[in-house]
Design an enzyme around this catalytic site. Structure first.
Site, PDB file in Angstrom:
ATOM      1  CE  LYS A 189      14.745   5.745  -0.065  1.00  0.00           C
ATOM      2  NZ  LYS A 189      15.073   5.605  -1.501  1.00  0.00           N
TER       3      LYS A 189
HETATM    4  N1  GLU Z   1      16.546   2.446  -3.115  1.00  0.00           N
HETATM    5  C1  GLU Z   1      16.463   2.444  -4.549  1.00  0.00           C
HETATM    6  C2  GLU Z   1      15.985   3.792  -5.060  1.00  0.00           C
HETATM    7  O1  GLU Z   1      16.097   4.787  -4.389  1.00  0.00           O
HETATM    8  C3  GLU Z   1      15.643   1.288  -5.075  1.00  0.00           C
HETATM    9  C4  GLU Z   1      14.223   1.258  -4.644  1.00  0.00           C
HETATM   10  C5  GLU Z   1      13.486  -0.008  -5.054  1.00  0.00           C
HETATM   11  O2  GLU Z   1      14.039  -0.805  -5.799  1.00  0.00           O
HETATM   12  O3  GLU Z   1      12.349  -0.155  -4.630  1.00  0.00           O
HETATM   13  O4  GLU Z   1      15.552   3.916  -6.172  1.00  0.00           O
END
Ligand code: GLU
Length: 433
Positions: free
Chosen positions: A123
């Site tokens: 993240k």
């Molecule tokens: N931000 C989204 C989540 O929390 C998508 C993450 C992604 O597609 O890598 O799942």
């Protein structure tokens, strides 16, 4: 404007207990501890699974439109790369903290493992207030942040995606900046891109569609029909808005939408397409002719069959969980329920579809996007949606079967399933020394 990382959103003077409840890292750890104990994971493995693999903090100088120079702070945490490259979004918000990014990175590891896609978890976040920044300033922040991350991210290393306050335009800038440094077009470095740049069909709707697919499965289990199922949705953005549109189209009765500036209610079901038009014209969901405005603080506690919080963290807490009147809780957001609220939901017999399963449709189609980019061959929307359905249905069944087998709730079952999968990958790879 330097926006420093702030503490979680608790009222001034709030007790330590409440502050802890609102700390996403502590919530994630509490669930981890229960699942790890239930699985009987040894201390060493628990230590490995608990600790992020790599963390990067960057301070990025950016020229603002008025000529002032400002310094922004950005983070990228790779919690695990045991099952594949790290995967997860990047959020822009004034209150992003390293602790929050760590918790969200770990959540991504468990999420990718629940749906069994070959990624670890990561993240990122930049401490900034996008509402105060022009598109040109956001572009410069994004490009400089990406340049600082060069070598730390990459198609085989760590693949970012959109999250709160970032979108396909942000991903296009990241893809371009990374490709300029790599001296070759590298579409697979990020997902959630515009379709014209190697994005996947169906990606924009994927999280909302995934929420509907797992809710369909819950209905089957509880013997409910779509047409007789009332749905209350908090959030009308990428997740909540798409879920509302798809669920209304599929025959669900979406009776209430809750947004930051109000809530709109119609017991016969809202016309979601019209509500979207109304919001586009007026800038708000309030004042909609096809429903009545109600108190947004109360709307969460309406009697309903499905409640779908799809906005932010820490919405359902030890202070309000007892007031919920829903049969099913489908967690479209990341971390909408605090750890302390879990027990209350269990006592009330609410069927919870935990976030790491419920909102995994987004990262699942991100995986499809990455595969398509690497193949250089793009699928039609039907193929994407069918494959998403297969993944979500299988994962739902895996989680409930695990819950039944071990006599635990769905959330702990989802954690156990994913911890087990990640631990198995680590054992098979062995510890390199
Ligand atoms: N931000 C989204 C989540 O929390 C998508 C993450 C992604 O597609 O890598 O799942």
């Amino acid at each position: 404007m330097i926006l420093e990382a702030t503490t979680p959103p608790t009222a001034p003077g709030a007790s330590q207990e409440l502050e802890d409840e609102f700390n996403p890292r502590l919530s994630a750890e509490a669930r981890f501890d229960r699942a790890a104990a239930q699985l009987g994971l040894d201390d060493g493995m628990q230590k490995v699974l608990r600790t992020p693999a790599r963390e990067l903090i960057v301070h990025i100088p950016v020229m603002l439109d008025d000529g002032r120079l400002e310094v922004f702070t950005g983070y990228r945490v790779q919690h695990s790369i045991a099952r594949g490259p790290a995967k997860g979004g990047i959020r822009y918000a004034p209150d992003v903290t390293l602790d929050e990014v760590r918790a969200l990175a770990a959540w991504m590891t468990w999420k990718c493992a629940v749906v069994n896609i070959p990624f670890g978890g990561g993240k990122g976040g930049v401490v900034c207030d996008p509402s105060l920044l022009s598109p040109a300033e956001l572009e410069r922040i994004t490009r400089r942040y990406t340049a600082e991350l060069f070598g730390f991210i990459g198609p085989e290393i760590d693949v970012p995606a959109p999250d709160m306050n970032t979108n396909e335009q942000t991903m296009a800038w990241i893809m371009d900046t990374y490709s300029m440094h790599a001296r070759q077009t590298q579409a697979a470095v990020v997902t959630g891109k515009p379709i014209a740049l190697g994005g996947s069909r169906g990606r924009a709707e994927a999280t909302g569609r995934g929420c509907m697919i797992v809710t369909d499965q819950a209905l089957r289990r509880l013997g409910l029909e779509r047409s007789a199922t009332r749905v209350v949705i908090q959030g009308f953005g990428n997740v909540g808005g798409m879920a509302a549109k798809l669920m209304a189209r599929a025959g669900y009765r979406v009776v209430c939408i809750i947004e930051w500036d109000g809530a709109v209610y119609n017991p016969r079901g809202l016309d979601i397409v019209e509500l979207m038009k109304h919001r586009a014209e007026t800038g708000s969901i309030t004042g909609f002719a096809g429903g009545e405005d109600i108190e947004r603080e109360e709307a969460l506690f309406l009697e309903t069959d499905v409640l779908l919080p799809a906005a932010k963290e820490n919405v359902i807490t030890s202070r309000n969980a007892h007031r919920l009147r829903t049969k099913i809780l489908c967690e479209g957001a990341n971390g909408p329920v605090t750890h302390a609220a879990d027990t209350i939901l269990a006592e009330k017999g609410i069927f919870v579809i935990p976030d790491i399963l419920a909102n995994a449709g987004g990262v699942t189609v991100s995986y499809f996007e990455w595969v398509q980019d690497r193949q250089g061959y793009f699928w039609n929307e039907r193929t994407v949606n069918d494959r998403l359905e297969e993944v979500m249905v299988t994962s739902f069944q895996d989680v409930v079967a695990y819950a039944d087998k071990h006599g635990v709730n769905n959330r702990i079952a989802a954690y156990m399933l994913s911890l087990d999968r990640v631990a198995q990958a680590i054992r098979l790879r062995g510890i390199y020394a």
